[in-house]
Design a protein around this motif. Sequence first.
Motif, PDB file in Angstrom:
ATOM      1  N   ARG A 189      12.418 -13.442   8.714  1.00 27.83           N
ATOM      2  CA  ARG A 189      12.505 -11.992   8.863  1.00 27.83           C
ATOM      3  C   ARG A 189      11.303 -11.296   8.227  1.00 27.83           C
ATOM      4  O   ARG A 189      10.812 -10.286   8.728  1.00 27.83           O
ATOM      5  N   VAL A 190      10.844 -11.841   7.110  1.00 27.62           N
ATOM      6  CA  VAL A 190       9.764 -11.210   6.357  1.00 27.62           C
ATOM      7  C   VAL A 190       8.382 -11.539   6.932  1.00 27.62           C
ATOM      8  O   VAL A 190       7.481 -10.698   6.899  1.00 27.62           O
ATOM      9  N   LEU A 191       8.220 -12.736   7.513  1.00 33.36           N
ATOM     10  CA  LEU A 191       6.874 -13.199   7.869  1.00 33.36           C
ATOM     11  C   LEU A 191       6.605 -13.354   9.362  1.00 33.36           C
ATOM     12  O   LEU A 191       5.442 -13.407   9.760  1.00 33.36           O
ATOM     13  N   ILE A 192       7.616 -13.482  10.183  1.00 37.48           N
ATOM     14  CA  ILE A 192       7.388 -13.819  11.593  1.00 37.48           C
ATOM     15  C   ILE A 192       7.457 -12.580  12.471  1.00 37.48           C
ATOM     16  O   ILE A 192       8.491 -11.907  12.550  1.00 37.48           O
ATOM     17  N   ASP A 193       6.345 -12.281  13.126  1.00 37.59           N
ATOM     18  CA  ASP A 193       6.316 -11.228  14.139  1.00 37.59           C
ATOM     19  C   ASP A 193       6.765 -11.807  15.481  1.00 37.59           C
ATOM     20  O   ASP A 193       6.558 -13.002  15.752  1.00 37.59           O
ATOM     21  N   PRO A 194       7.392 -11.000  16.350  1.00 38.97           N
ATOM     22  CA  PRO A 194       7.756 -11.489  17.679  1.00 38.97           C
ATOM     23  C   PRO A 194       6.541 -12.052  18.409  1.00 38.97           C
ATOM     24  O   PRO A 194       5.478 -11.432  18.435  1.00 38.97           O
ATOM     25  N   GLY A 195       6.692 -13.251  18.954  1.00 39.21           N
ATOM     26  CA  GLY A 195       5.597 -13.887  19.672  1.00 39.21           C
ATOM     27  C   GLY A 195       4.672 -14.702  18.805  1.00 39.21           C
ATOM     28  O   GLY A 195       3.773 -15.379  19.324  1.00 39.21           O
ATOM     29  N   ALA A 196       4.858 -14.671  17.472  1.00 37.04           N
ATOM     30  CA  ALA A 196       3.985 -15.439  16.583  1.00 37.04           C
ATOM     31  C   ALA A 196       4.236 -16.929  16.758  1.00 37.04           C
ATOM     32  O   ALA A 196       5.331 -17.362  17.129  1.00 37.04           O
ATOM     33  N   CYS A 197       3.210 -17.725  16.485  1.00 38.55           N
ATOM     34  CA  CYS A 197       3.320 -19.180  16.602  1.00 38.55           C
ATOM     35  C   CYS A 197       3.713 -19.770  15.260  1.00 38.55           C
ATOM     36  O   CYS A 197       3.070 -19.507  14.238  1.00 38.55           O
ATOM     37  N   VAL A 198       4.788 -20.551  15.260  1.00 43.02           N
ATOM     38  CA  VAL A 198       5.263 -21.252  14.066  1.00 43.02           C
ATOM     39  C   VAL A 198       5.203 -22.748  14.351  1.00 43.02           C
ATOM     40  O   VAL A 198       5.706 -23.212  15.389  1.00 43.02           O
TER      41      VAL A 198
END
Length: 456
Positions: A189-198
């Motif tokens: 919730r704190v670090l991941i933007d929608p569409g970001a690659c993890v």
Amino acid sequence: MDVHVSLHGRGDLAAQVYRQLLDAILDGRLRSGERLPPTRELARRLEISRNTVAVAYDRLVADGFLVGRAGAGTFVSAERVRATRSAPQGVVRPRAIWRSVAAEAPASTHEYDFRVGVPDPRLFPMETWRRLVARELRTSLAGYADPSGHEALRDAIARHIGISRSVRAGADDVLITNGAQQALDLIGRVLIDPGACVAVEEPGYPPARRLFRSLGARVAGVPVDGEGIDVTAIPNAARLVYVTPSHQFPLGTPMSLARRAALLAWAERRRGVIVEDDYDSEFRFGDRPLEPLQSLDRSGRVIYVGSFSKTLLPMLRLGFLVAPASLMPALRAARQLSDSHGELSTQAALARFIDEGLLARHIRKATREYAARHALVVDSLADDDRLRLVPSVAGLHLCARFSPGVSVRPAPRLALERLDAYCGESPAQQGLVLGYGAIQQAEIPEGLNVLKEALV
């Protein structure tokens, strides 16, 4: 029973009372044998005449839905109750991602239970735990608390992981969570933007992969070899990588020191974040553990995640994360928005459990038992050339790859987990992941014999 009845207008009020009580009986809100309020009391609450309520009751008695007992009251009739309560089907649909994510039933009814990640509840000192929880329930104050969790537990965890795992942390660096899964959720919730690659390990921990996808991330599986995650294969777009370096899940191999250094260098070069899940590392049967990534990190790019679900019991739902100071305000805010602070009496009891040396004693006892089960599984499968065991010296499971051409047919007596269930990329790797926490030592030989008969 406080029955909810709402009246509209001044029409046939007795019929309205009758219909709403009948609906409550038919859909199971009023259960067999439950006592209805006296007619005088219900009439007073509804501000109608007692006779109106009595007419509704008499009609339900005549229809067989209620029964009157002299001197006791009016009760729901056992013979006529058919609980069919359900919410409306509705037309609202979830986001597309949730069509491919489903809750899993954790229970097993198999004779030989080789499920992964299930500790033996019989090893847990339940009476001692009840005593500690009862003490806290008598003394704990009501009200809301710090979203970071109970201060004494944060301090106890910081000292425990500092001694046992060389993690560099104080109480202010620790945030208590409802298991490791909530820790990952807060981080996402704190670090991941929608569409970001993890980036995640391949094979790896499916709940983490599904969680990151549910938050809108593009999840990329990165191959794991005998030294851990292949840092050179992490996608250029990735800025967050999730790893289990102490006891890779599910293969069981530790990440080498050279690979840890390479991963930290990647994070520094790419301005990325490493989520280090110290999964299943408490139970070690050989080899000295390597330094955690968190203790090697010098730039504050590692978030360390731990859980007591395997060490103690999953039902306690207690975990934690250790994060750089730059992230703690956001993580605390996310925790407060999620569920405020968790269950404080349980957290306080665990703090005492740690401080009184009971956790360390339990881990020593459980390690001896799990080491015996681990050795038994290794010895039983070592001479079967259809399976190739992946070396592992810790945790509650072993991974075995199939030799070429080998597979396993369904075995109703066995609770088994296949290696391909832990793969998110194609082609999936083939093999088995065998847990030995839920199965008793005496049952392992026969259970493995049943497994061998199922190999084809």
